[in-house]
Motif scaffolding. Structure first.
Motif, mmCIF file in Angstrom:
data_model
loop_
_atom_site.group_PDB
_atom_site.id
_atom_site.type_symbol
_atom_site.label_atom_id
_atom_site.label_comp_id
_atom_site.label_asym_id
_atom_site.label_seq_id
_atom_site.Cartn_x
_atom_site.Cartn_y
_atom_site.Cartn_z
ATOM 1 N N ARG A 1 79.135 118.308 7.096
ATOM 2 C CA ARG A 1 80.392 117.949 6.430
ATOM 3 C C ARG A 1 81.601 118.272 7.295
ATOM 4 O O ARG A 1 82.639 117.607 7.216
ATOM 5 C CB ARG A 1 80.506 118.681 5.095
ATOM 6 C CG ARG A 1 79.620 118.107 4.004
ATOM 7 C CD ARG A 1 79.696 118.918 2.737
ATOM 8 N NE ARG A 1 78.865 118.335 1.684
ATOM 9 C CZ ARG A 1 78.504 118.979 0.589
ATOM 10 N NH1 ARG A 1 78.912 120.220 0.376
ATOM 11 N NH2 ARG A 1 77.744 118.384 -0.310
ATOM 12 N N ASP A 2 81.463 119.302 8.132
ATOM 13 C CA ASP A 2 82.565 119.689 9.017
ATOM 14 C C ASP A 2 82.613 118.844 10.283
ATOM 15 O O ASP A 2 83.422 119.103 11.174
ATOM 16 C CB ASP A 2 82.441 121.169 9.392
ATOM 17 C CG ASP A 2 82.766 122.094 8.226
ATOM 18 O OD1 ASP A 2 83.324 121.594 7.225
ATOM 19 O OD2 ASP A 2 82.454 123.290 8.302
ATOM 20 N N GLY A 3 81.724 117.858 10.382
ATOM 21 C CA GLY A 3 81.758 116.941 11.510
ATOM 22 C C GLY A 3 80.995 117.389 12.734
ATOM 23 O O GLY A 3 81.163 116.804 13.812
ATOM 24 N N VAL A 4 80.142 118.408 12.605
ATOM 25 C CA VAL A 4 79.332 118.835 13.745
ATOM 26 C C VAL A 4 78.340 117.730 14.079
ATOM 27 O O VAL A 4 77.721 117.137 13.191
ATOM 28 C CB VAL A 4 78.581 120.149 13.426
ATOM 29 C CG1 VAL A 4 77.692 120.565 14.589
ATOM 30 C CG2 VAL A 4 79.570 121.252 13.092
ATOM 31 N N ASP A 5 78.196 117.426 15.353
ATOM 32 C CA ASP A 5 77.281 116.374 15.798
ATOM 33 C C ASP A 5 75.862 116.654 15.303
ATOM 34 O O ASP A 5 75.395 117.788 15.334
ATOM 35 C CB ASP A 5 77.303 116.289 17.324
ATOM 36 C CG ASP A 5 76.544 115.079 17.835
ATOM 37 O OD1 ASP A 5 75.320 115.203 18.023
ATOM 38 O OD2 ASP A 5 77.163 114.028 18.034
ATOM 39 N N ARG A 6 75.174 115.599 14.861
ATOM 40 C CA ARG A 6 73.826 115.770 14.318
ATOM 41 C C ARG A 6 72.864 116.358 15.351
ATOM 42 O O ARG A 6 71.945 117.108 15.001
ATOM 43 C CB ARG A 6 73.285 114.427 13.816
ATOM 44 C CG ARG A 6 73.971 113.943 12.543
ATOM 45 C CD ARG A 6 73.489 112.549 12.172
ATOM 46 N NE ARG A 6 72.085 112.550 11.785
ATOM 47 C CZ ARG A 6 71.654 112.705 10.539
ATOM 48 N NH1 ARG A 6 72.522 112.894 9.558
ATOM 49 N NH2 ARG A 6 70.378 112.658 10.260
ATOM 50 N N ASP A 7 73.043 116.029 16.612
ATOM 51 C CA ASP A 7 72.168 116.588 17.650
ATOM 52 C C ASP A 7 72.350 118.105 17.744
ATOM 53 O O ASP A 7 71.384 118.835 17.973
ATOM 54 C CB ASP A 7 72.464 115.956 19.013
ATOM 55 C CG ASP A 7 72.016 114.503 19.077
ATOM 56 O OD1 ASP A 7 71.177 114.111 18.236
ATOM 57 O OD2 ASP A 7 72.499 113.766 19.950
ATOM 58 N N VAL A 8 73.587 118.562 17.573
ATOM 59 C CA VAL A 8 73.845 120.005 17.613
ATOM 60 C C VAL A 8 73.206 120.685 16.406
ATOM 61 O O VAL A 8 72.575 121.739 16.523
ATOM 62 C CB VAL A 8 75.366 120.279 17.649
ATOM 63 C CG1 VAL A 8 75.648 121.779 17.571
ATOM 64 C CG2 VAL A 8 75.987 119.689 18.916
ATOM 65 N N VAL A 9 73.362 120.071 15.236
ATOM 66 C CA VAL A 9 72.756 120.644 14.024
ATOM 67 C C VAL A 9 71.241 120.674 14.159
ATOM 68 O O VAL A 9 70.587 121.662 13.778
ATOM 69 C CB VAL A 9 73.177 119.833 12.778
ATOM 70 C CG1 VAL A 9 72.504 120.384 11.527
ATOM 71 C CG2 VAL A 9 74.695 119.870 12.613
ATOM 72 N N GLN A 10 70.670 119.613 14.712
ATOM 73 C CA GLN A 10 69.213 119.572 14.916
ATOM 74 C C GLN A 10 68.763 120.720 15.811
ATOM 75 O O GLN A 10 67.748 121.372 15.546
ATOM 76 C CB GLN A 10 68.826 118.233 15.545
ATOM 77 C CG GLN A 10 67.325 118.105 15.829
ATOM 78 C CD GLN A 10 66.975 116.810 16.542
ATOM 79 O OE1 GLN A 10 67.720 115.828 16.482
ATOM 80 N NE2 GLN A 10 65.853 116.804 17.231
ATOM 81 N N ARG A 11 69.533 120.980 16.850
ATOM 82 C CA ARG A 11 69.177 122.079 17.758
ATOM 83 C C ARG A 11 69.315 123.439 17.069
ATOM 84 O O ARG A 11 68.466 124.323 17.228
ATOM 85 C CB ARG A 11 70.062 122.026 19.000
ATOM 86 C CG ARG A 11 69.781 123.151 19.993
ATOM 87 C CD ARG A 11 70.586 122.986 21.252
ATOM 88 N NE ARG A 11 70.409 124.111 22.159
ATOM 89 C CZ ARG A 11 70.980 124.223 23.336
ATOM 90 N NH1 ARG A 11 71.769 123.253 23.785
ATOM 91 N NH2 ARG A 11 70.772 125.286 24.101
ATOM 92 N N LEU A 12 70.371 123.618 16.307
ATOM 93 C CA LEU A 12 70.563 124.886 15.596
ATOM 94 C C LEU A 12 69.426 125.152 14.612
ATOM 95 O O LEU A 12 68.970 126.288 14.465
ATOM 96 C CB LEU A 12 71.900 124.878 14.861
ATOM 97 C CG LEU A 12 73.167 124.972 15.726
ATOM 98 C CD1 LEU A 12 74.404 124.674 14.886
ATOM 99 C CD2 LEU A 12 73.277 126.354 16.351
ATOM 100 N N LEU A 13 68.975 124.099 13.935
ATOM 101 C CA LEU A 13 67.918 124.252 12.940
ATOM 102 C C LEU A 13 66.528 124.357 13.563
ATOM 103 O O LEU A 13 65.577 124.746 12.886
ATOM 104 C CB LEU A 13 67.945 123.078 11.958
ATOM 105 C CG LEU A 13 69.190 122.964 11.069
ATOM 106 C CD1 LEU A 13 69.112 121.695 10.224
ATOM 107 C CD2 LEU A 13 69.339 124.186 10.176
#
Length: 385
Positions: free
Chosen positions: A340-352
């Protein structure tokens, strides 16, 4: 149903290594094929928790075949279809010993599907080793033509790749919704927590989106919470936590992802960890413990927190705050907040720690405010034309 075959945890006298096996309770002998199948899970790197769950499911299948006087190697179509129905129709044993019987509990269709998946995998394993005939394994799947395909799917020449094999014995179910917690719910839950250890555990899950198995498997050497970690040979700047898959954790916690990663953390989280260290230092038995999360309030003191310990803690918190509160909800909350805060999906995928971008689909939660805002935005565009 009488339990003849049972899944049991066995410890080798020679090596001290614990394994899960299926035992015939009449003779205390091992069920050879089932034990070989469970060993194959270990060889593939499956977690001890998966091994434990699968041992019980294979034992249940063997017991069902005994009850129905079926050869487990050749149950036939009617036998497998009967098992599928039996799983959802047979009441589960009561959890209590109360005089007044509790209302009957039944397995959900989703649970039955999970159990049938293990049965099919066990039979295919037997087929690969010549224990189960091809006539049995042929019953386990059937062709299906894909009407809809994911983006980027190559259907091949004349759409030949649209035909895939699907499980024959599987209930059609609606995928359950995945719940997340609002920022206010998370803050309130943390505020109601009276122990520094539990506050840090909650905040760590909410801040990093780690799985509970990853959190319980953390060791003190994974906590790089200084501005620079070069003194310990780590070139990553800023406070962060390393997530590593280990199979020798004393509490049997296991990181699901096979790939090591690190997740940055905030200064507020570092402060909560410091508070936890003060609390922990008052328990002498915890002084030398290597694991981050350990028992501090009841024996055995200093032992690594286990999954049941954590589940009990979250059940207690859920009663206190008046709404559901589970570790995975905090993971979904973190992912939803980032997206929701606009973080790139690739970054979120890496964090998770997801290997596939398709795994991200469950983590985008849409609320009523967002749906109304979308509709009002479309309505406002009409006025511009």
């Amino acid at each position: 149903m009488e339990r003849i075959y049972v899944g049991e945890r066995a410890v080798s006298l020679a090596t001290g290594i614990a394994r899960w096996v299926v035992v015939d309770s009449r003779t205390y002998g091992l069920q050879t094929e089932a034990v070989a199948y469970l060993a194959s899970l270990r060889a593939r790197g499956c977690s001890p928790n998966t091994e434990r769950a699968y041992s019980g499911r294979v034992a249940l299948y063997l017991n069902y075949c005994l009850m129905q006087r079926l050869d487990w190697r050749t149950p036939g179509f009617l036998g497998l279809a009967g098992l599928q129905q039996w799983l959802i129709e047979t009441p589960l044993p009561s959890r209590t010993s109360e005089v007044r019987p509790a209302s009957a509990r039944h397995r959900s269709r989703g649970t039955a599907n999970a159990m049938m998946t293990v049965v099919a995998e066990f039979l295919r394993f037997g087929g690969a080793h010549g224990w189960v005939p091809a006539t049995t394994t042929a019953l386990l799947s059937e062709p299906k033509l894909l009407r809809f395909t994911p983006p980027g799917f190559d259907a091949g020449e004349s759409g030949r790749r649209r035909e895939v094999q699907t499980a024959s014995f599987r209930f059609k179910i609606t995928e359950p919704g995945y719940e997340d917690l609002s920022d206010e719910q998370i803050r309130r839950t943390i505020a109601l927590t009276t122990r520094a250890r539990d506050r840090f555990l909650l905040a760590l899950l909410a801040c990093t989106g780690l799985r509970i198995g990853e959190v319980l498997g953390l060791r003190r050497g994974d906590m790089h919470l200084l501005a620079s970690s070069r003194a310990v040979g780590c070139g990553i700047d800023g406070p962060h936590v390393h997530v590593r898959r280990r199979t020798d954790n004393p509490n049997r916690a296991l990181a699901k992802s096979r790939f090591a990663r690190y997740v940055p953390v905030t200064a507020d989280l570092v402060a909560l960890y410091t508070d936890y260290q003060y609390e922990r230092d008052r328990v002498s038995q915890a002084a030398e413990a290597e694991m981050v999360f350990v028992n501090l309030f009841r024996p055995p003191l200093g032992r690594a927190m286990s999954y049941p310990n954590t589940r009990e803690m979250f059940e207690r918190l859920a009663r206190a705050v008046g709404h559901a509160c589970q570790p995975h909800m905090l993971r979904h909350s973190a992912a939803t907040r980032w997206l929701r805060d606009g973080v790139d999906r690739d970054v979120v995928q890496r964090l998770l720690g997801h290997a596939s971008p398709l795994s991200m689909e469950h983590y985008c939660h849409v609320n009523d405010v967002e749906t109304r805002a979308a509709v009002e935005r479309v309505d406002s565009l009409k006025g511009r034309s």
